[in-house]
Design a protein around this motif. Structure first.
Motif, PDB file in Angstrom:
ATOM      1  N   LEU A   1     -24.226  19.691  82.198  1.00  0.00           N
ATOM      2  CA  LEU A   1     -23.101  19.431  83.094  1.00  0.00           C
ATOM      3  C   LEU A   1     -22.883  20.540  84.127  1.00  0.00           C
ATOM      4  CD1 LEU A   1     -20.465  17.731  80.757  1.00  0.00           C
ATOM      5  CD2 LEU A   1     -21.640  16.726  82.706  1.00  0.00           C
TER       6      LEU A   1
ATOM      7  N   TRP B   1     -22.939  19.847  88.082  1.00  0.00           N
ATOM      8  CA  TRP B   1     -21.798  20.230  88.908  1.00  0.00           C
ATOM      9  C   TRP B   1     -22.229  21.128  90.066  1.00  0.00           C
ATOM     10  CZ3 TRP B   1     -17.279  18.756  90.282  1.00  0.00           C
ATOM     11  CH2 TRP B   1     -16.402  19.647  90.910  1.00  0.00           C
ATOM     12  N   GLN B   2     -23.129  22.068  89.777  1.00  0.00           N
ATOM     13  CA  GLN B   2     -23.635  22.953  90.832  1.00  0.00           C
ATOM     14  C   GLN B   2     -24.356  22.154  91.917  1.00  0.00           C
ATOM     15  OE1 GLN B   2     -26.476  25.803  89.378  1.00  0.00           O
ATOM     16  NE2 GLN B   2     -26.719  26.825  91.343  1.00  0.00           N
TER      17      GLN B   2
ATOM     18  N   THR C   1     -23.869  18.998  92.600  1.00  0.00           N
ATOM     19  CA  THR C   1     -22.870  18.174  93.272  1.00  0.00           C
ATOM     20  C   THR C   1     -22.110  18.968  94.328  1.00  0.00           C
ATOM     21  OG1 THR C   1     -22.609  16.811  91.295  1.00  0.00           O
ATOM     22  CG2 THR C   1     -20.828  16.741  92.908  1.00  0.00           C
ATOM     23  N   VAL C   2     -21.722  20.185  93.979  1.00  0.00           N
ATOM     24  CA  VAL C   2     -21.004  21.044  94.936  1.00  0.00           C
ATOM     25  C   VAL C   2     -21.881  21.339  96.147  1.00  0.00           C
ATOM     26  CG1 VAL C   2     -20.017  23.345  95.285  1.00  0.00           C
ATOM     27  CG2 VAL C   2     -19.486  22.047  93.201  1.00  0.00           C
TER      28      VAL C   2
END
Length: 411
Positions: free
Chosen positions: A204, A208-209, A211-212
């Motif tokens: 996750l 998330w990294q 996605t950012v």
């Protein structure tokens, strides 16, 4: 000279995935008039918005699994994830056959939507992993099998309805065929020819990294906006074509389905051809020129009505227009995705495909509902006119991204 195309076991599995996923998506629109009469939401008596809501709800739950499918694929692998997603799609559509009221369709389509979200998010990167050397060719060709699924739905659904089959039996058959396609992915692999899954352990925080990083890219949001309106035009036209023909021209379900089949034939031809000629440098021209040509074609559809010309000319013109519209909308989804991935080479391609799809799916759902609401308010002409409006906005977005910033180097 370009390398010849080479297909293997998992290419054919992906073809089956696109075909049956398409079948599941289109079998409801093809049967919606019959379902509306049976389940008390007749489309010719204020029920078009209710019909549009079915796909809007389905799309909402597709987005949930679209956003989660990167994590699912990291844990299970793309091959297993797609296989399971097709089982969910198949069982969801099959459960619809046992509905005795409108509201009972909703949970069944939610179940199908959860599977469709995974399939939508992973089917394209699944193909790209097989052919990283020239994904623009293989992705377009794989997506052309979506159109084959439409043709299968049109011939199968129309033929069975003509023979007197109940819509419930047709949904059961569609569900079973999708379940069988899922088994092609879940079947034991040949140890010598495994699917090239990523060996990286993605968790996750890693997702998330990524996605950012994607969210910080302005080009991602511009391409996503194009995906939204392009999907609205493509799927809105496909979703409502059969109902538009059946109710406007008072035809049978089979003849109305042939109109959807004409769109599908055009999409298959278009995606196959564009897949053959596609290169990183000409994707923007394919996207813009096709949409510009399709605006007048879809506008003319709204002008056709019984009595405007002899039937001997009316129906051939209608089907020719729908076929040309199919060619025009063919590149929107796959070519825009590949264009965006090429644009954002510093971002993870699998996550980009997932998020582009997550931006396109709401366009399918929202515009399916909007076209139904427009039909209830302004008549079926209002339904069709939503499509060229989407295309005008789409053209402006593509022009802005590809040509307005002329000082910036383009892919």
């Amino acid at each position: 000279m370009r390398e010849p195309l080479k297909f293997g076991r998992y290419d054919y599995a992906s073809f089956s995935a696109f075909t049956t996923y398409s079948l599941c998506s289109l079998v409801i629109p093809l049967l919606i008039v019959s379902m509306g009469k049976s389940l008390n939401f007749p489309l010719d008596d204020g029920g078009m918005a209710a019909g549009g809501v079915l796909h809007a709800v389905r799309s909402a739950f597709m987005i949930i699994t679209l956003l989660l499918c990167g994590f699912v694929a990291a844990k299970l692998g793309k091959r297993i994830s797609i296989g399971i997603s097709l089982l969910l799609c198949g069982f969801g559509i099959m459960f619809c056959a046992f509905s005795n009221a409108y509201w009972m369709l909703i949970p069944c389509l939610i179940f199908a939507g959860l599977g469709e979200g995974i399939c939508e998010g992973l089917a394209t990167p699944f193909v790209q992993d097989l052919h990283p050397e020239s994904p623009e060719r293989y992705v377009n060709i794989s997506h052309s099998f979506w159109s084959i699924g439409i043709v299968v739905a049109v011939i199968g659904v129309g033929g069975l309805i003509t023979l007197g089959a109940n819509w419930r039996l047709i949904l059961i058959l569609a569900g079973i065929s999708t379940i069988l396609a899922g088994m092609l992915f879940l079947w034991k692999e040949n140890p010598a020819k495994r699917y090239p899954e990523s060996g990286e352990n993605i968790d996750l925080p890693k997702i998330w990294q990524q996605t950012v990083q994607i969210a910080k890219e302005p080009h991602f949001w511009i391409c996503s906006l194009a995906m939204f309106f392009g999907a609205g035009a493509e799927f809105g036209l496909t979703f409502w074509a059969a109902a538009f023909i059946e109710l406007t021209f008072k035809t049978s379900t089979f003849v109305a389905g042939l109109g959807t089949g004409a769109i599908a034939a055009g999409m298959f031809l278009g995606r196959t051809y564009f897949g053959y000629i596609a290169k990183p440098g000409n994707l923007k021209k394919i996207l813009l020129y096709c949409s510009l040509a399709t605006i007048p074609l879809t506008s003319i559809l709204a002008l056709l009505k019984p009595g405007c010309m002899p039937d001997g000319l009316l129906f051939p013109l209608l089907f020719i227009l729908l076929f040309l519209c199919g060619i025009g909308v063919a590149p929107y989804w796959p070519t825009m995705q590949v264009f965006g991935v090429n644009k954002l080479k510093n971002c993870d391609s699998t996550m980009l495909y997932i998020y582009f799809s997550a931006m396109g799916v709401p366009g399918c759902g929202i515009f399916s509902w909007l076209m139904g609401a427009a039909g209830d308010t302004f008549g079926l002409k209002g339904t069709i006119l939503v499509v060229p409006i989407c295309l005008v906005i789409y053209c402006l977005i593509v022009w802005f991204e590809c040509w307005a910033k002329c000082s910036e180097k383009r892919p």
